[in-house]
Design a protein around this motif. Sequence first.
Motif, short mmCIF file in Angstrom:
data_model
loop_
_atom_site.label_atom_id
_atom_site.label_comp_id
_atom_site.label_asym_id
_atom_site.label_seq_id
_atom_site.Cartn_x
_atom_site.Cartn_y
_atom_site.Cartn_z
N UNK A 148 -2.22 -16.99 -11.90
CA UNK A 148 -1.96 -15.36 -12.13
C UNK A 148 -1.38 -14.93 -10.60
N UNK A 149 -1.56 -15.22 -9.57
CA UNK A 149 -1.04 -14.91 -8.34
C UNK A 149 0.54 -15.38 -8.51
N UNK A 150 0.67 -16.79 -8.69
CA UNK A 150 2.10 -17.23 -8.95
C UNK A 150 2.94 -16.29 -9.91
N UNK A 151 2.28 -15.96 -10.96
CA UNK A 151 2.98 -14.94 -11.99
C UNK A 151 3.34 -13.67 -11.41
N UNK A 152 2.27 -13.21 -10.72
CA UNK A 152 2.66 -11.93 -10.09
C UNK A 152 3.61 -11.93 -8.91
N UNK A 153 3.60 -13.13 -8.09
CA UNK A 153 4.84 -13.21 -7.15
C UNK A 153 6.10 -13.13 -7.93
N UNK A 154 6.15 -14.08 -8.71
CA UNK A 154 7.37 -14.06 -9.65
C UNK A 154 7.90 -12.76 -10.31
N UNK A 155 6.87 -12.04 -10.64
CA UNK A 155 7.22 -10.74 -11.16
C UNK A 155 7.94 -9.78 -10.41
N UNK A 156 7.25 -9.88 -9.03
CA UNK A 156 7.79 -8.94 -7.80
C UNK A 156 9.04 -9.45 -7.31
#
Length: 138
Positions: free
Chosen positions: A126-134
């Motif tokens: 989930x953190x990796x997805x959020x980092x990718x979205x930002x």
Amino acid sequence: MDLIVSIFAECMVDVKENIDDNLLGLFFINMALCKHVPSVCNQFLKIFDKKKLAQMSNQRLLNIHLKLEILSDLKDLLSRTKCEFKGLESQLQNDLKQLGNIVQEVVAAAIGYQTVVKENRNLYNMVQDLIGQFAYGA
């Protein structure tokens, strides 16, 4: 007279452990009497045979008594061994129950660890997805 001496010598050899001063004294007194009265000599031989039989019987009774004592000691040892074995068996059962409880605790801990690892992996993703979205969204 030679026959009597040879018979007595054979008896003495058979029961050599029972020779003492009294028996030798009795022998010499009776041998002195045997020279004068043959019937005394025959009576002495009969008495000696009875004494020999009594000594043999006493020895057998002593052997039987010793064997009974040994048997009693063995029975006591068997009884103590059975009690100790029951105690060890009980202790083994308790140890196995404790080991079973410990294994169940380890299994529960392993299941908990797997749950935590799975949850951490999900959080990491989930953190990796959020980092990718930002990174792409900014």
